[in-house]
Design a protein around this motif. Structure first.
Motif, PDB file in Angstrom:
ATOM      1  N   PRO A   1       0.877  -1.197  -0.205  1.00 26.91           N
ATOM      2  CA  PRO A   1      -0.031  -0.077  -0.057  1.00 26.91           C
ATOM      3  C   PRO A   1       0.810   0.999  -0.041  1.00 26.91           C
ATOM      4  CG  PRO A   1      -0.667  -1.500   1.720  1.00 26.91           C
ATOM      5  CD  PRO A   1       0.669  -2.054   1.127  1.00 26.91           C
TER       6      PRO A   1
ATOM      7  N   ARG B   1      -3.092   1.031  -5.468  1.00 24.05           N
ATOM      8  CA  ARG B   1      -1.872   0.238  -5.306  1.00 24.05           C
ATOM      9  C   ARG B   1      -0.848   0.633  -6.341  1.00 24.05           C
ATOM     10  NH1 ARG B   1      -1.469  -4.041  -1.375  1.00 24.05           N
ATOM     11  NH2 ARG B   1      -3.043  -3.699  -0.006  1.00 24.05           N
TER      12      ARG B   1
ATOM     13  N   GLU C   1      -9.566   0.590  -4.232  1.00 25.58           N
ATOM     14  CA  GLU C   1      -8.058   1.027  -3.480  1.00 25.58           C
ATOM     15  C   GLU C   1      -6.946   1.155  -4.462  1.00 25.58           C
ATOM     16  OE1 GLU C   1      -4.954  -0.564  -0.304  1.00 25.58           O
ATOM     17  OE2 GLU C   1      -6.656  -1.288  -0.213  1.00 25.58           O
TER      18      GLU C   1
ATOM     19  N   GLY D   1      -8.162   5.900  -1.994  1.00 27.63           N
ATOM     20  CA  GLY D   1      -9.341   5.186  -1.959  1.00 27.63           C
ATOM     21  C   GLY D   1     -10.544   5.841  -2.518  1.00 27.63           C
TER      22      GLY D   1
ATOM     23  N   HIS E   1     -12.771  -3.779  -3.089  1.00 32.79           N
ATOM     24  CA  HIS E   1     -13.419  -4.299  -1.880  1.00 32.79           C
ATOM     25  C   HIS E   1     -14.817  -4.430  -2.089  1.00 32.79           C
ATOM     26  CE1 HIS E   1      -9.422  -4.162   0.207  1.00 32.79           C
ATOM     27  NE2 HIS E   1      -9.351  -2.745  -0.339  1.00 32.79           N
TER      28      HIS E   1
ATOM     29  N   SER F   1     -15.752  -0.550  -3.095  1.00 32.87           N
ATOM     30  CA  SER F   1     -14.795   0.715  -3.214  1.00 32.87           C
ATOM     31  C   SER F   1     -13.653   0.260  -3.885  1.00 32.87           C
ATOM     32  CB  SER F   1     -14.599   1.157  -1.836  1.00 32.87           C
ATOM     33  OG  SER F   1     -14.063   0.150  -1.109  1.00 32.87           O
TER      34      SER F   1
END
Length: 144
Positions: free
Chosen positions: A23, A67, A65, A36, A74, A63
């Motif tokens: 992350p 990287r 995220e 996010g 998610h 949602s």
């Protein structure tokens, strides 16, 4: 790859980090102005993702995220949480009455509503990250 992330599992964390990179650090996240998305309503998924959504008349939320080497989507199903890891080189995004994200023969479609519109800047950031990642491996020189 699809992972059950309801509970912390070091092996799953290691696999996700190997695939998508660790992350972003706190300072990198500040520099990017967030990594996010806000939660969005899932309209439709491919048949091979039906196991991770509520099939009853429940609203499904997801949602995204960012990287360094890809994205994590998610998805919540009751008390369980799933993460779909997609490397940038497999990521395809279509803008059709919301956003449709495709990879590995699977797809997830997010509904176009108020929260989706609030994520417009996030999707721009996502596409910028993908372009930046793809430019590292370009065999054709890119001239501006």
């Amino acid at each position: 790859m699809l992972f059950n992330t309801s509970y912390t599992d070091k092996e799953i964390t290691k696999q996700i980090n190997n695939l998508l990179g660790k992350p972003f650090s706190f300072f990198q996240a500040l520099k990017l102005k967030g990594v996010g998305s806000k939660r969005m309503i899932i309209d439709e998924v491919s048949p091979n993702l039906h196991t991770v959504i509520n099939l009853v008349n429940d609203i499904n939320y997801g949602s995204i995220e960012l990287r360094p080497k890809g994205i994590l989507i998610h998805i919540g199903k009751g008390l369980q949480r799933f993460a779909w890891a997609i490397p940038y080189y497999r990521l395809v995004i279509y803008k059709t009455n919301g956003a449709s994200i495709h990879a590995d023969g699977k797809f997830i479609h997010f509904r176009e509503n108020k929260t989706f519109k609030e994520n417009k800047q996030f999707f721009k950031k996502l596409l910028d990250q993908k372009i930046e990642f793809d430019a590292q491996f370009s065999t054709i020189p890119y001239n501006e």
